[in-house]
Design a protein around this motif. Structure first.
Motif: not given
Ligand code: FCB
Length: 445
Positions: A50-57, A411-420
């Motif tokens: 909830q803190e602004p700016g902490k999560i990339a997206d 902190a990258s939010g949903y911008e980075k995808r690690f899934g198989l």
């Protein structure tokens, strides 16, 4: 059917012991969603997001992959890949909203369904107690800066084990205490977001102490299940052969690796790191150190890349010309072989497990398929690197690909995808990527 490429030849499941554990990994806050359902209390990650700016997206794990509702199809997916083991974590604040006091039966019921679902599908349960999501109510009492949190953690561990322990293949106390301590308390980029080295070191001591206390309590309670801890580890090389860089690399290895490994195995903090920390070092007693050094069944190793140190900024990206992932992390499978060999030589845990390994890449969904060749190659080459360590006599008995699903990447939010497995965050539809199909084919032999 995927075509066998040239490089793939020479690697097959049959080269590993038949009881080698092949798995996939996730963690609660990254996939579950249902952040306020059925009595779940908030965790420090709910607050941090909830803190602004902490999560990339600007996102959070409020919905994530909605695994809380879609767990059954996720277990079917794991089974369909032919994977025999699943590493996941329990959200402490789902089963004990305040982190102390009353248990939340509805929260436990979710994990009961999940564990029954795994057992009935023949998938081994590898449970993590703390993958970073401390109950917010405990943070308000000081969190990992307070010794009392260790006592709360032990009660939580014992209760989870009382309910589920006999159905688990392994129980891990903490995932990556360095990340909680340093990213969470020194650099402020992860929850709870403090910026103090002294706080980070105190948190690390309480994490280690609570690990030892929990392991002792679980054994005293008669739990037969394998017990361990998971560390994030990378070989750290000097960026140049200047004596200053060489000693910096040694110190950085001390801060990231030896600070955790030495107490776990030898019951002492490394003296060079204590000297370096000076007044930032935590206060501890000889009794604390004896408690931390409980014999373990295994050490879990999360490996993604190697690091370089220099007397400049230690985490500066040092370009080697090798491929890098979407996180900017160099792809360096040999580092895993080296790391496993070094760990065995210096610490001789009964067993080592690769509890996380994987890569973020920008995936393209085309005609309903994701042709993530680079992730496939990443996983394959790290499995090969694991085998290379085993051939040198290192007792490695497990490999977990991370992550099963694209998910909330902190902190990258949903911008980075690690899934198989790809997740469409609008529809929540899961689509196995080429890497997942490769893993299945590999496992089918
Ligand atoms: C590890 C975490 C895991 C995931 C990977 C990419 O540090 O344990 O949850 O975020 O990094």
């Amino acid at each position: 059917m995927l075509m066998q490429t040239k490089e793939q030849q020479g690697l097959s499941r049959s080269q590993f012991p038949t009881d080698f554990i092949w798995g996939v990994a996730t963690s609660a806050y990254q996939i579950e969603g249902a952040h306020d359902l059925d009595g779940r209390g908030p965790s420090i990650w709910d607050t941090f997001c909830q803190e602004p700016g902490k999560i990339a997206d600007g996102s959070s794990g409020q919905v994530a992959c909605d695994h809380y509702h879609l767990w059954e199809q996720d277990l079917d997916l794991i089974a369909s890949l032919g994977v025999g083991a699943y590493r996941f974590s329990i959200s402490w604040s789902r089963v004990q909203p305040l982190g102390h006091g009353a248990w939340n039966e509805a929260g436990f019921a979710f994990y009961e369904r999940l564990i029954q679902g795994l057992v009935s599908r023949g998938i081994a349960v590898h449970l993590t107690l703390n993958h970073w999501d401390l109950p917010q109510a405990l943070q308000e009492q000081g969190g990992w800066l307070e010794r009392q949190t260790c006592e709360h953690f032990v009660r939580y561990a014992v209760e989870v084990a009382r309910r589920f322990g006999s159905r688990c293949a392994s129980v891990c106390t903490h995932n990556e205490p360095w990340v909680i301590a340093v990213l969470g308390h020194e650099l402020g980029v992860f929850a709870p977001g403090f910026k103090s080295r002294a706080k980070a070191m105190l948190a690390s001591h309480h994490l280690l102490l609570s690990h030892g206390m929990a392991v002792r309590a679980l054994r005293d309670a008669g739990l037969q299940t394998e017990l361990g801890i998971v560390l994030n580890l990378s070989p750290i090389y000097p960026a140049s052969d200047s004596p200053a860089d060489v000693s910096k690399a040694r110190l950085d290895d001390g801060l990231v690796a030896r600070w955790y490994l030495d107490p776990l195995v030898k019951g002492q903090y490394p003296q060079d790191v204590l000297d370096h920390l000076g007044s930032d070092a935590p206060a501890f007693s000889a009794e604390d150190m004896r408690t931390i050094a409980q014999p373990l069944d295994y050490l879990g190793v999360n490996y993604y890349t190697r690091n370089f140190s220099s007397t400049g900024n230690p985490w500066d990206v040092h370009s080697t010309g090798n491929e890098v992932t979407d996180m900017g992390w160099e792809v360096y499978p040999q580092g895993l072989t080296e790391l496993l060999c070094r760990l065995h030589q210096d610490y001789a845990f009964p067993r080592l497990r690769v509890t996380e390994n994987g890569a973020a890449f920008k995936d393209v969904l085309a005609d309903g398929a994701i042709n993530d060749e680079r992730r496939e190659s990443y996983v394959r080459e790290h499995i090969r690197a694991t085998k290379a360590a085993m051939e040198q006599g290192v007792p490695v008995d497990a490999y977990f690909a991370c992550s099963l699903l694209d998910n909330f990447e902190w902190a990258s939010g949903y911008e980075k995808r690690f899934g198989l497995v790809h997740v469409d965050y609008q529809t929540l539809k899961r689509t196995p990527k080429r890497s997942a199909l490769w893993y299945r084919q590999f496992l089918q032999g």
